[in-house]
Write a protein that holds these residues in place. Sequence first.
Motif, short mmCIF file in Angstrom:
data_model
loop_
_atom_site.label_atom_id
_atom_site.label_comp_id
_atom_site.label_asym_id
_atom_site.label_seq_id
_atom_site.Cartn_x
_atom_site.Cartn_y
_atom_site.Cartn_z
N GLU A 198 42.36 7.31 55.11
CA GLU A 198 42.77 8.17 56.22
C GLU A 198 43.79 7.42 57.08
O GLU A 198 43.85 6.19 57.07
CB GLU A 198 41.56 8.56 57.06
CG GLU A 198 40.77 7.39 57.60
CD GLU A 198 39.44 7.77 58.22
OE1 GLU A 198 38.94 8.87 57.92
OE2 GLU A 198 38.92 6.97 59.02
N ASP A 748 49.04 11.58 49.76
CA ASP A 748 49.13 12.09 51.12
C ASP A 748 50.57 12.43 51.41
O ASP A 748 51.51 11.75 50.96
CB ASP A 748 48.61 11.06 52.13
CG ASP A 748 48.41 11.68 53.52
OD1 ASP A 748 47.74 12.73 53.60
OD2 ASP A 748 48.91 11.12 54.51
N TYR A 791 47.19 3.35 56.65
CA TYR A 791 45.99 4.01 56.15
C TYR A 791 44.88 2.98 56.03
O TYR A 791 45.12 1.80 55.73
CB TYR A 791 46.23 4.63 54.77
CG TYR A 791 47.27 5.72 54.72
CD1 TYR A 791 46.92 7.06 54.83
CD2 TYR A 791 48.62 5.42 54.55
CE1 TYR A 791 47.86 8.07 54.77
CE2 TYR A 791 49.59 6.42 54.48
CZ TYR A 791 49.20 7.75 54.60
OH TYR A 791 50.15 8.74 54.54
#
Length: 808
Positions: A198, A748, A791
Amino acid sequence: MPEIPTHRRSTLLVLTALVFLIIGLGLVAAGGWLAAHGGSWYYVAAGLGFLIVAWLLFRGHAAALWTYALLTLASLVWAVGEVGLDWWQLAPRGDVIVVLGLWLAMPWTTRRLGVRALAPRALPLPLALAATIVVAVIAMAVPSHGIDGRLPMQAVADVPPDSGGVPAGDWHAYGRTQGGQRYSPLDQITPQTIDRLEVAWTYHTGDVRKPTDPNETTYQVTPLKVGDTLYLCTPHNYVIALDAVTGRERWRYDPAVPDSANRQHLTCRGVSYHLGDAADPATPPDQQAPCVARIFMPTADARLIALDARTGDVCRDFGENGAIQLWRGMPNLKEGFYYSTSPPVVTRELIVIGGAVNDNVSTSDPSGVIRAYDIDNGALVWNFDTGNPDATQPIEDGRTYTENSPNSWSIGSVDEALGLVYLPIGNQPPDQWGGRRSDSVERFSSSVTALDLATGQVRWVFQAVHHDLWDRDVPAQPTLIDLSMPNNPRARPDGTVPALVQPTKQGDIFVLDRRTGDPLLPVTEEPAPQGAAEGDHTAPTQPASALSFRPPPLQERDMWGATMFDQLACRIRYRSLDYDGAYTPPSVRGTLVYPGNFGVFNWGGVAVDPERQVVFATPAYLAFVIRLIPRDNDTETYVSDGPPGLNENFGAPFAVDIGPMLSPLGLPCQAPPWGYVAGADLRTGDIAWMRRNGTVRDRAPVPLPFEMGVPDLGGPLITAGGTAFISGTIDNYVRGYDLETGRKLWEDRLPAGGQATPMSYLGRDGRQYLLVVAGGHGSLGTDAGDAVIAYTLPENLALPDSEASPNG
């Protein structure tokens, strides 16, 4: 068959017939040219079929349906026979056929031909179309253009990875260490945890493109991580320090580089870091005394600046008031024509730097000299000039280096234990004509060259292309690794051989003994096409490595397009160019160059896992067209519009027109895939897997995410956790892969093009981070931006047994 009454010749049939007539005439004319020049006869035959259908439609004959059904089936048989069940190749061969067939099969057409729905005379065309659609569906499900296999994932015994003195959680050089492996020993991110990545933070540099910037304004930087700080540069040469965990800016330095219309490139691939001998071992690097830890920044106006790593202040005791003027000793001084875009090599005592010159402007360019300076005070220690290689003592005041000599614009590597620095060398302009090159130029052009670190003297040279006429500079950093080869006669007592892995634009990956330059995997000399332009010559042979991603030669059937029409145009262009394989010499008529000068590999290079002894690569495939244009004088411009005059080759007999081979719709003329990810075993040269990679979402007129396999311009990253990453594809994504199989595990969306090399580090919070820069690439046309994105995994997924302190 009796004539259909005149009233059935409706306006719709007449207009449909007119469409078929135009298509038929075009196919017969263009296809006739193609067939007359040795190409496929299909388009002539198809054109005649369209003309027959047009006549039948105009006459109102139901036989038009039968005839078109035969044309559809014949086209299907021809297409499958030519390219098999390759969906992306079948599509342009059948899309127009199917669309027009569906129109003919509709009730509004069949009724006007006097044929009722489901009547026997109406069935052949729907059945032919159904057969074509079934084959297309099957083709979509058939895997193609790849290799399915597995890389060995066990660590090679007794070969500890060489950290180069870099703590496990840090990234001290462009390739993490000065050996350029692009490998992180961190293992929190694994195939099992990667999908939990994330965004931890996003930072915007504020450096955005300006109207005065050159087209090739690009974000290519790989940041460094030292202690708790990240260091990066931007296209306009700002140097920025960030907190590695929060992304908060710590300091910023602006070297105030003036704008210049003469520059070809505006980029910075990275800065270099050095911790001096006066450092206190008990003090973190970012807390040392002033200028003990330094950041070195090469600028677009040809300076090399030393900054305090703690504060960003200029270290005034380096060079002249903190900077070295790289124009010193240069011939042909012309602002904007010489600069350094790559981070210099840093050793304990020296900083070694090359530079870039504008491509193919003139035979009177600055020199490609490579220089070594004292790491502490910036004094010149030695200079290596490929035009005068034996004179490595510092040049005397008032003298200049050899003009227009081959340069080293990419990233070098160093083995301080062996006392060697390894430099990828480019070509001498003009790239596509070499009739006046000296013996020295011929020796060093398009090579990897090892220099004695202390003196700059040549220790060995390995040439990747002989008499390079295709701009096939050695573009990438040489990667150093100790390979386990106990049965190799060159092996040391521990069974290892110090190796150098060199990717090239033509797709070869040469694996050499870095002590001598001798091949560790076989290299053969293969016959090369002849027939150079007037006043030039071609090399009789060219080297080829046993480990190679060089594509097979293009054939006419490899030509592509969105429809049969632009595919036909590409076939005609193929037949109108000179082409006899990868080393077909440039010509006045025009030469197809494949791989093109974009390169199978470019400055991003490859990533190497020193424990598993495998390589992760991102080969790209795009054909280019080169045409030599005879020059009448040394001043007229033939191919450029304004400064700096790229590809004019003033002083040479030819200018050059060069660009990708595109269809009339602006698509590549060669069929996809155009880009892959791949894995190979460095000890055997075996390619274990190869998968097409990336979509046309950000490059197609309609933003559909077709995974066709697109080029990557950037570098790859491997982690000890068995994952690999790239962000440089021409769609705006960062992706993660299983190193063992090449399977995509995670992706992503990025806010801009990611044409840079990702890196990974350990934060003070004990978590592994993946860092990606997304700023776009001017000449590729990817979206511009200024984002730095970190990330990481959620805290509960950090693996305790893999944690290391940020300082190792």
